[in-house]
Every structure is written in C-alpha cells, then in structure tokens.
Design a protein around this motif. Structure first.
Motif, mmCIF file in Angstrom:
data_model
loop_
_atom_site.group_PDB
_atom_site.id
_atom_site.type_symbol
_atom_site.label_atom_id
_atom_site.label_comp_id
_atom_site.label_asym_id
_atom_site.label_seq_id
_atom_site.Cartn_x
_atom_site.Cartn_y
_atom_site.Cartn_z
ATOM 1 N N GLY A 49 6.456 -7.467 8.076
ATOM 2 C CA GLY A 49 6.513 -6.019 8.085
ATOM 3 C C GLY A 49 5.769 -5.451 6.897
ATOM 4 O O GLY A 49 5.405 -6.187 5.976
ATOM 5 N N ALA A 50 5.544 -4.148 6.923
ATOM 6 C CA ALA A 50 4.827 -3.507 5.826
ATOM 7 C C ALA A 50 5.198 -2.034 5.760
ATOM 8 O O ALA A 50 5.725 -1.464 6.723
ATOM 9 N N VAL A 51 4.918 -1.464 4.612
ATOM 10 C CA VAL A 51 5.181 -0.047 4.409
ATOM 11 C C VAL A 51 3.996 0.586 3.695
ATOM 12 O O VAL A 51 3.461 0.033 2.736
ATOM 13 N N ARG A 52 3.573 1.722 4.199
ATOM 14 C CA ARG A 52 2.553 2.530 3.552
ATOM 15 C C ARG A 52 3.135 3.928 3.394
ATOM 16 O O ARG A 52 3.436 4.589 4.372
ATOM 17 N N ARG A 53 3.299 4.331 2.153
ATOM 18 C CA ARG A 53 3.996 5.585 1.840
ATOM 19 C C ARG A 53 5.380 5.510 2.488
ATOM 20 O O ARG A 53 6.210 4.722 2.067
ATOM 21 N N VAL A 54 5.677 6.260 3.507
ATOM 22 C CA VAL A 54 7.001 6.224 4.146
ATOM 23 C C VAL A 54 6.943 5.631 5.548
ATOM 24 O O VAL A 54 7.953 5.571 6.245
ATOM 25 N N VAL A 55 5.774 5.171 5.934
ATOM 26 C CA VAL A 55 5.601 4.615 7.279
ATOM 27 C C VAL A 55 5.792 3.106 7.227
ATOM 28 O O VAL A 55 5.183 2.415 6.410
ATOM 29 N N THR A 56 6.634 2.598 8.094
ATOM 30 C CA THR A 56 6.880 1.161 8.177
ATOM 31 C C THR A 56 6.443 0.623 9.534
ATOM 32 O O THR A 56 6.393 1.357 10.524
ATOM 33 N N LEU A 102 -2.540 0.244 7.191
ATOM 34 C CA LEU A 102 -1.377 -0.645 7.165
ATOM 35 C C LEU A 102 -1.756 -1.887 7.960
ATOM 36 O O LEU A 102 -1.648 -1.902 9.180
ATOM 37 N N GLY A 103 -2.166 -2.917 7.263
ATOM 38 C CA GLY A 103 -2.654 -4.118 7.920
ATOM 39 C C GLY A 103 -1.567 -5.107 8.262
ATOM 40 O O GLY A 103 -0.513 -5.144 7.622
ATOM 41 N N VAL A 104 -1.829 -5.925 9.258
ATOM 42 C CA VAL A 104 -0.882 -6.962 9.674
ATOM 43 C C VAL A 104 -1.456 -8.356 9.450
ATOM 44 O O VAL A 104 -0.792 -9.354 9.758
ATOM 45 N N SER A 105 -2.654 -8.430 8.907
ATOM 46 C CA SER A 105 -3.277 -9.715 8.655
ATOM 47 C C SER A 105 -3.240 -10.033 7.167
ATOM 48 O O SER A 105 -3.452 -9.163 6.327
ATOM 49 N N ALA A 106 -2.974 -11.286 6.848
ATOM 50 C CA ALA A 106 -2.870 -11.700 5.457
ATOM 51 C C ALA A 106 -4.165 -11.455 4.683
ATOM 52 O O ALA A 106 -4.136 -11.164 3.488
ATOM 53 N N VAL A 107 -5.292 -11.533 5.349
ATOM 54 C CA VAL A 107 -6.570 -11.369 4.662
ATOM 55 C C VAL A 107 -6.786 -9.942 4.180
ATOM 56 O O VAL A 107 -7.663 -9.676 3.359
#
Length: 122
Positions: A49-56, A102-107
């Motif tokens: 998972g990830a978060v950018r500002r308030v978006v997850t 908001l990326g989902v790839s490790a790179v």
C-alpha cells in the motif's frame, strides 16, 4: 543523508493485529509518496500500500485489513495490519518516492528502509 527505519515487526498468530512504523530522517517527507512493500522467501517484492498526501491505495490482498496512516509532523508512516493471515508472513519494507504519482512498483521508490520481519503462525 536520507534514512528510513521500520519497527514493530514480530511473531503473531493468525487473526491477530500488528502495527508497523516507519520513521524518516534527513528530509521532510510530507510531500513524498510513502509506500509499504513486502517480500516473502523465494518471492519478489510486492506492493502492499501507499499514501500520497491523504490519498491511500492498497493491494487487493490486503484491502480492508491493512491501513496506512502518516504523521507529517513526526515524519512517520504506520501500517496497521488486522486479521493477519499466514500468507502475510514476509519482510516488510518502508519506501519513499519523490514522484507526484502514487506508484505500485518498487522501482518507482528511491529510498528504502532495512525491513522488519512479520511472521504469522496459523
């Protein structure tokens, strides 16, 4: 120097909860994308998972069970894991990206912590 340090891993039973924390130092990450990844033995690192500002955004495998929260004043991002399953067993990594996406790839992530082990016994 940028540094990310995870904490909170451990051994729990299936159905239990665990909270991981990632502390960032050396730079303010209030505008960075903060992500969590995990890697099980013999498998590739996968997005949690990830978060950018308030978006997850979450991987389907953890959606509804895991929650990411961040405290910009403390430069920390937490991963609350509920209803843990044996298949959640992995080393969990915190990562930071300076991209606007908001990326989902490790790179896509430039900075990484050292990882913390989470083991869920069934």
């Amino acid at each position: 120097q940028v540094q990310l340090v995870e904490s909170g891993g451990g051994l729990v039973q299936a159905g239990d909860s665990l909270r991981l924390s990632c502390a960032a130092s050396g730079r303010t990450f209030s505008s960075a994308v903060m992500g969590w990844f995990r890697q099980a033995p013999g498998k590739e690192r996968e997005f949690v998972g990830a978060v950018r500002r308030v978006v997850t955004y979450y991987a389907d495998s953890v959606k509804g069970r895991f929650t990411i929260s961040r405290d910009n004043a403390k430069n920390t991002v937490d991963l609350q894991m509920n209803s843990l399953k044996a298949e959640d067993t992995a080393v969990y990594f915190c990562a930071a990206s300076l991209s606007v996406r908001l990326g989902v790839s490790a790179v896509e992530y430039e900075y990484w912590g050292q990882g913390t082990q989470v083991t869920v016994s069934s």
